[in-house]
Design an enzyme around this catalytic site. Structure first.
Site, short mmCIF file in Angstrom:
data_model
loop_
_atom_site.label_atom_id
_atom_site.label_comp_id
_atom_site.label_asym_id
_atom_site.label_seq_id
_atom_site.Cartn_x
_atom_site.Cartn_y
_atom_site.Cartn_z
N TYR A 253 -2.63 -1.29 10.57
CA TYR A 253 -2.70 -1.60 9.14
C TYR A 253 -1.47 -1.05 8.42
O TYR A 253 -0.80 -1.78 7.67
CB TYR A 253 -3.98 -0.99 8.54
CG TYR A 253 -4.07 -1.11 7.04
CD1 TYR A 253 -4.51 -2.28 6.44
CD2 TYR A 253 -3.71 -0.04 6.20
CE1 TYR A 253 -4.59 -2.40 5.06
CE2 TYR A 253 -3.78 -0.15 4.82
CZ TYR A 253 -4.22 -1.34 4.25
OH TYR A 253 -4.28 -1.46 2.88
N SER B 56 0.85 -1.20 0.00
CA SER B 56 0.00 0.00 0.00
C SER B 56 0.89 1.24 0.00
O SER B 56 2.00 1.20 0.55
CB SER B 56 -0.86 0.01 1.27
OG SER B 56 -1.53 1.24 1.40
N1 NAP Z 1 -8.52 -0.46 -1.55
C1 NAP Z 1 -7.48 0.27 -1.23
O1 NAP Z 1 -7.57 1.51 -1.13
C2 NAP Z 1 -6.14 -0.36 -1.00
C3 NAP Z 1 -5.02 0.46 -0.98
C4 NAP Z 1 -3.78 -0.11 -0.75
C5 NAP Z 1 -3.66 -1.48 -0.56
N2 NAP Z 1 -4.78 -2.27 -0.59
C6 NAP Z 1 -4.59 -3.71 -0.36
O2 NAP Z 1 -5.20 -4.44 -1.39
C7 NAP Z 1 -5.52 -5.75 -0.89
C8 NAP Z 1 -6.95 -6.07 -1.31
O3 NAP Z 1 -7.83 -5.19 -0.66
P1 NAP Z 1 -9.13 -4.58 -1.36
O4 NAP Z 1 -8.97 -3.12 -1.39
O5 NAP Z 1 -9.41 -5.30 -2.61
O6 NAP Z 1 -10.23 -4.87 -0.23
P2 NAP Z 1 -11.51 -5.81 -0.23
O7 NAP Z 1 -12.42 -5.50 -1.35
O8 NAP Z 1 -12.04 -5.71 1.17
O9 NAP Z 1 -10.90 -7.26 -0.46
C9 NAP Z 1 -10.19 -7.91 0.55
C10 NAP Z 1 -10.08 -9.37 0.18
O10 NAP Z 1 -9.31 -10.02 1.20
C11 NAP Z 1 -10.00 -11.17 1.61
N3 NAP Z 1 -9.70 -11.50 2.99
C12 NAP Z 1 -9.71 -10.70 4.08
N4 NAP Z 1 -9.41 -11.41 5.18
C13 NAP Z 1 -9.19 -12.69 4.76
C14 NAP Z 1 -8.87 -13.90 5.41
N5 NAP Z 1 -8.68 -13.94 6.73
N6 NAP Z 1 -8.73 -15.01 4.66
C15 NAP Z 1 -8.90 -14.97 3.32
N7 NAP Z 1 -9.22 -13.86 2.65
C16 NAP Z 1 -9.36 -12.74 3.37
C17 NAP Z 1 -11.48 -10.84 1.42
O11 NAP Z 1 -12.21 -12.05 1.26
P3 NAP Z 1 -13.26 -12.66 2.33
O12 NAP Z 1 -13.85 -11.49 3.08
O13 NAP Z 1 -14.25 -13.40 1.50
O14 NAP Z 1 -12.45 -13.54 3.21
C18 NAP Z 1 -11.44 -10.07 0.12
O15 NAP Z 1 -11.46 -10.94 -0.97
C19 NAP Z 1 -5.33 -5.69 0.62
O16 NAP Z 1 -4.10 -6.29 0.97
C20 NAP Z 1 -5.28 -4.21 0.91
O17 NAP Z 1 -4.55 -3.90 2.06
C21 NAP Z 1 -6.01 -1.74 -0.82
#
Ligand code: NAP
Length: 248
Positions: A151, A138
């Site tokens: 986080y 991130s």
């Molecule tokens: N969106 C942003 O602004 C942003 C910015 C920087 C980095 N990121 C990073 O991008 C990555 C994806 O996030 P996103 O933004 O796409 O958020 P998201 O839509 O909430 O997706 C998160 C994913 O992680 C899975 N997950 C969470 N806990 C889990 C567990 N214990 N076991 C298995 N799967 C798990 C969720 O699946 P289930 O709930 O079905 O388990 C979901 O598929 C993360 O690492 C996040 O930190 C996001």
């Protein structure tokens, strides 16, 4: 990176960035396996995208991580790419008492799980054609938002670990990539919101994934997408500005 002809395991593919990577890699001609805790979501994605392979798996559970690695070796031995994507984002207020279980699960999901999965998959990936590990960190790895202290710390740790991993694996043929998203409009943080339809803002997933896929194609090993670009060197300048937007 060759975007086609791979078999890719993506942790956390039930929404957001993980699902977008899955869809893009399938379009490019790779086979994709996604995981997540929500079986209903995985089923719905499978009925929309029949070629996708799904597996219910909780990355925060060490035994399930071991089981996932064994399941991949047995059922999808051609897997040559691991994308450590699953993550959660919680609020931490140091002025209140800290719930160690809650913090522990955030650290387990965002940091311990990718470390453990990486160690489980390195022997499997070694010697595979076009082998790679892609860590999704991130922009907040470089400039923390204070209210998301844990986080941001997990993401800073994942950035550091990615640098070490790249050195350690240099002789193995496994390439190590870091994708550094900016704020992207996904479900991230939904579990801490009362109104689940509320967005945390950020750029559309489609815009993010276009930049991320282009970076992977061009072998940008440390790819800061969109607004994340330059944060690595601009921490002091951006810290105050960013946190004043999230004060309260
Ligand atoms: N969106 C942003 O602004 C942003 C910015 C920087 C980095 N990121 C990073 O991008 C990555 C994806 O996030 P996103 O933004 O796409 O958020 P998201 O839509 O909430 O997706 C998160 C994913 O992680 C899975 N997950 C969470 N806990 C889990 C567990 N214990 N076991 C298995 N799967 C798990 C969720 O699946 P289930 O709930 O079905 O388990 C979901 O598929 C993360 O690492 C996040 O930190 C996001």
């Amino acid at each position: 990176m060759n975007l086609s002809g791979n078999t890719i395991l993506i942790t956390g593919g039930t929404s957001g960035i993980g699902l977008a990577f899955a869809e893009e890699f399938i379009k490019e001609g790779s086979k994709v396996i996604i995981t997540g805790r929500r079986a209903d979501r995985l089923e719905a994605i499978k009925s929309r995208l029949p070629e996708i392979i799904t597996k219910v798996s909780d990355v925060a559970d060490a035994a399930q991580r071991v089981e996932l690695a064994a399941w991949i070796s047995e059922n999808h031995p051609d897997t040559n790419i691991l994308i450590n994507n699953a993550g959660v984002q919680l609020i931490t207020d140091f002025k209140k008492s800290i719930d160690l279980n809650r913090i522990g699960s955030e650290i387990e999901t965002n940091l311990t799980a990718p470390v453990h999965l990486t160690s489980l998959f390195v022997p499997h990936l070694s010697g595979k054609k076009d082998a790679a590990i892609i860590n999704v960190t991130s922009g907040l790895a470089f400039v923390p938002i204070a209210m998301m202290a844990i986080y941001c710390a997990t993401k800073a740790a994942m950035h550091s670990l990615t640098l070490s991993l790249r050195y350690q694996l240099a002789e193995t043929g496994i390439k190590v990539y870091e994708i550094i998203p900016p704020s992207v409009d996904t479900e991230l943080g939904h579990d801490r919101r009362e109104d689940k339809s509320q967005s945390h803002g950020g750029i559309p997933v489609a815009e993010f994934i276009e930049g991320a896929m282009a970076a992977l194609k061009n072998d940008e090993y440390e790819a800061a997408v969109g607004m994340s670009a330059g944060l690595r060197t601009r921490r002091e300048e951006v810290l105050e500005q960013l946190n004043s937007m999230f004060a309260g």
